[in-house]
Design an enzyme around this catalytic site. Structure first.
Site, PDB file in Angstrom:
ATOM      1  N   CYS A  55       0.802  -1.227   0.000  1.00 49.26           N
ATOM      2  CA  CYS A  55       0.000   0.000   0.000  1.00 49.26           C
ATOM      3  C   CYS A  55       0.837   1.280   0.000  1.00 49.26           C
ATOM      4  CB  CYS A  55      -0.951   0.011   1.192  1.00 49.26           C
ATOM      5  SG  CYS A  55      -2.115  -1.365   1.184  1.00 49.26           S
ATOM      6  N   HIS A  71      -8.926   3.545  -2.501  1.00 48.48           N
ATOM      7  CA  HIS A  71      -7.570   3.064  -2.241  1.00 48.48           C
ATOM      8  C   HIS A  71      -7.068   2.135  -3.344  1.00 48.48           C
ATOM      9  CE1 HIS A  71      -3.988   1.883  -0.272  1.00 48.48           C
ATOM     10  NE2 HIS A  71      -4.465   0.900   0.491  1.00 48.48           N
TER      11      HIS A  71
END
Length: 396
Positions: A81, A345
């Site tokens: 991430c 995201h």
């Protein structure tokens, strides 16, 4: 040497499969927007670090070939991430080392619907790079059928509640705040406001986290043009330039695993150390920040990051969000974009999208979500397994 962001661009973040496009289409849209914002041509770009997690090797080249076939080096970056901010960090290093005057950092992701697995590839936990992390979780909390990332952060939330008295309403306040912020962001995947009670009443993903406290899977791309001080002066880009004043990346240390706590396993020690390095390098501290984009993959991680960044003492983060200190009219505005929870995201794009939001905020061009008088911004991007990147941006 100094480095500056002079152009940013991003696509709208969207639910996977909601638009008929390929990853190179979204990369082209974001890249062209960043170049146009900077007023430079792709032919001016000397290197391109490209971040993504779910495509094959050299997908970075396939993506940027849509911008031009100039033969410049392209680097494929994957740091879970924290991938987007890792690509941005490479761009900054190329410029500040004197190797290049103009670098394009690009991040994109085309994801599948449904919950994210235990790693970027969602593979076998026995061979997963994050097997050690999940082993710590399982030893203390067991392993359930809910999505593994929600489990490990949900277990961190339960530990925080047990240790400090943090309440479900305080966790839900993070989700309510960020969904409220996203109402004014046309790039956000979700633009609906919810009350704390509505956040609490949403479907439970892993106790105590409800769906409205969890970031979704998303498609999208973001890009930033990073240049040298010389390039800014020669091209007359001072009115667009935002300085990358300091930046640091940290990875797991013994502290991440020694306690057996999910709070440490999900990265609070990494974030704390990266923030310390950035504050030391810049001579600035939490009291100097105006606007913050941080990695709220789950509501608990926003609270953990308040503490890691020094916005409050350990255990005080629940009270901090509840007080209104991290929204408009408070001490800081945290995640004016809506954050990962509401903006979305797409892993490879997230860190660069944070930098885009801060660039707009520091230029004073963020529209209805503008933080009044913002001059100093901080971005925090974390990847399990692990990497934490903290970037401090300042308007010269």
């Amino acid at each position: 040497m100094k480095s500056y962001i002079v152009g940013v661009g991003m696509t709208k973040f969207e639910k996977p499969e909601s638009r008929d496009w390929q990853y190179w289409d979204m990369a082209k849209e974001a890249g062209e927007a960043a170049l146009a914002d900077a007023g430079v041509a792709y032919e001016d770009v000397q290197q391109v670090p490209v971040g993504y997690c779910f495509q094959a090797s050299t997908a970075g080249q396939r993506a940027v070939y849509e911008l031009g076939l100039t033969g410049v080096p392209v680097y494929n970056v994957n740091n879970n991430c924290a991938t987007g901010s890792s690509a941005l960090m490479l761009a900054r290093q190329f410029v500040e080392s004197g190797v290049n005057d103009c670098v394009l950092a690009l991040g994109f992701e085309k994801m599948q619907r449904g919950a994210l697995g235990g790693g970027a590839d969602g593979g076998d936990f026995k061979t997963s790079p994050v097997a050690r992390h999940y082993g710590i979780m399982a030893a203390r909390h067991g392993f359930e059928m809910s999505p593994p990332t929600a489990q490990i952060f949900g277990d961190a939330a339960r530990e925080h509640m047990e240790k400090y008295g943090t309440t479900p309403a305080q966790l839900a306040a993070v989700g309510a705040k960020n969904h409220r912020h996203s109402v004014n962001n046309p790039y956000a995947q979700f633009q609906d406001a919810y009350t704390v009670d509505e956040v609490l009443a949403a479907k439970t993903i892993h106790q105590p986290l409800t769906k409205l406290q969890c970031s979704p899977t998303s498609d999208g791309a973001a890009a930033a043009v990073v240049v040298s001080e010389r390039f800014v002066e020669e091209r007359g880009l001072g009115d667009k330039a935002v300085e990358i004043t300091a930046q640091a990346m940290t990875t797991d240390t013994e502290e991440s695993f020694a306690s057996g706590s999910c709070i440490d396993v999900v990265g609070q020690p990494m974030s704390r150390e990266a923030a310390r390095q950035v504050y030391a390098a810049s001579g600035l501290g939490p009291e100097d920040l105006d606007v913050i984009e941080l990695h709220d993959c789950f509501s608990i991680n926003e609270l953990l990051t308040y503490e890691a960044l020094g916005l409050c003492a350990p255990g005080e983060s629940g009270k901090l969000v509840e007080s209104g200190a991290t929204t408009y009219g408070g001490r800081w505005v945290v995640n004016p974009s809506g954050g990962l929870i509401s903006k979305g995201h797409p892993l490879g794009a997230t860190g660069i999208a944070q930098a885009a939001e801060l660039t707009w905020q520091l230029r004073g061009t963020a529209g209805a979500r503008q933080v009044e008088g913002a001059r100093v911004g901080l971005a925090h991007n974390i990847g399990l397994g692990g990497a934490a990147v903290v970037t401090l941006l300042r308007r010269p």
